[in-house]
Design an enzyme around this catalytic site. Structure first.
Site, PDB file in Angstrom:
ATOM      1  N   ASP A  65     -51.293 -49.858  35.900  1.00  0.00           N
ATOM      2  CA  ASP A  65     -50.013 -49.172  36.002  1.00  0.00           C
ATOM      3  C   ASP A  65     -50.219 -47.695  35.709  1.00  0.00           C
ATOM      4  OD1 ASP A  65     -47.530 -50.275  36.623  1.00  0.00           O
ATOM      5  OD2 ASP A  65     -46.771 -50.102  34.591  1.00  0.00           O
ATOM      6  N   TYR A  67     -49.488 -44.229  33.756  1.00  0.00           N
ATOM      7  CA  TYR A  67     -48.910 -43.908  32.444  1.00  0.00           C
ATOM      8  C   TYR A  67     -47.420 -43.603  32.624  1.00  0.00           C
ATOM      9  CZ  TYR A  67     -53.767 -43.268  30.847  1.00  0.00           C
ATOM     10  OH  TYR A  67     -55.092 -43.433  30.534  1.00  0.00           O
ATOM     11  N   PHE A  78     -56.361 -44.123  34.566  1.00  0.00           N
ATOM     12  CA  PHE A  78     -56.901 -43.770  33.246  1.00  0.00           C
ATOM     13  C   PHE A  78     -56.891 -42.265  32.956  1.00  0.00           C
ATOM     14  CE2 PHE A  78     -58.779 -47.948  34.111  1.00  0.00           C
ATOM     15  CZ  PHE A  78     -58.363 -48.636  32.967  1.00  0.00           C
TER      16      PHE A  78
END
Length: 223
Positions: A65, A67, A78
């Site tokens: 997903d 952030y 990431f």
């Protein structure tokens, strides 16, 4: 939309955009943006496909997903933009790199654009999210889209490293032809699981050993 991704992705992505599930998804995301704050900004949703041309893909790092807090998501799994505090999972990724890659220095920036420019496709399974509501855009069609992307990379390219962290990512193994690609799996780098096998997995050095053996340029993992 075409200016949101590199032209090399056109033959892969364009047929997907005309599919019924993508039309439904597009309507859903548009309605969400009218009513709520949605991350990442519209122009960054396909950022991974803009920064990493299709033919240059050497490594795929799959996230789940985007952030969901202000300023964090910019279309790369990431990764967070320059100047944004490092999320816990990314801190743990950097900690693993310290022990895995000689000369790696713990960075202050969480921007992984440098990886993307070298052929690391930083792909989330879901490409949008409602602000402060993790998972809010899951099961709306994004997973169908990104599954087809993973399948295309597997089918059309050779000797790619797929890095799958956590049980959600592990399920994507079914989309990958392991006879011609390297699949690296471990637990997720989140604080909840990092000590159960992420630390010490050496995925970054393993990826480079494989790329070198395939006659490809290795990834400079330094930020």
């Amino acid at each position: 939309m075409t200016n949101q991704y590199h032209s090399s992705w056109e033959p892969i992505l364009q047929p997907l955009f005309s599919k019924e599930y993508m039309e439904r998804l597009s309507t859903f995301v548009r309605a969400e943006r009218e009513q709520y704050t949605v991350f990442p900004p519209e122009e960054l949703v396909f950022n991974a496909f803009r920064l990493t041309p299709f033919d240059d893909v050497k490594v795929v790092i799959l996230g789940q997903d985007p952030y969901h807090n202000v300023g964090q998501a910019h279309g790369l799994s990431f990764s967070v933009p320059e100047g944004i505090a490092l999320p816990p999972s990314l801190k743990n990724i950097y900690t693993e790199l310290l022990t895995d890659i000689p000369g790696f220095v713990y960075p202050s920036s969480g921007d992984l654009t440098n990886w993307a420019m070298q052929g690391v496709l930083l792909l989330n399974a879901t490409l949008t999210v409602r602000a402060h509501e993790a998972g809010s855009h899951q099961k709306k069609g994004w997973e169908n889209f990104t599954d087809e992307v993973i399948s295309s990379v597997s089918q059309k390219l050779d000797q790619v490293v797929f890095i799958l962290w956590g049980s959600y990512a592990h399920k994507k193994t079914a989309l990958i032809d392991e006879s011609k690609h390297l699949v690296l799996k471990s637990v997720h780098p989140s604080p909840l699981s990092v000590y159960r096998g992420f630390y010490g997995c050496k995925h970054f050095s393993q990826a480079n050993i494989y790329l070198k053996s395939a006659g490809k340029k290795t990834i400079d993992w330094k930020i």
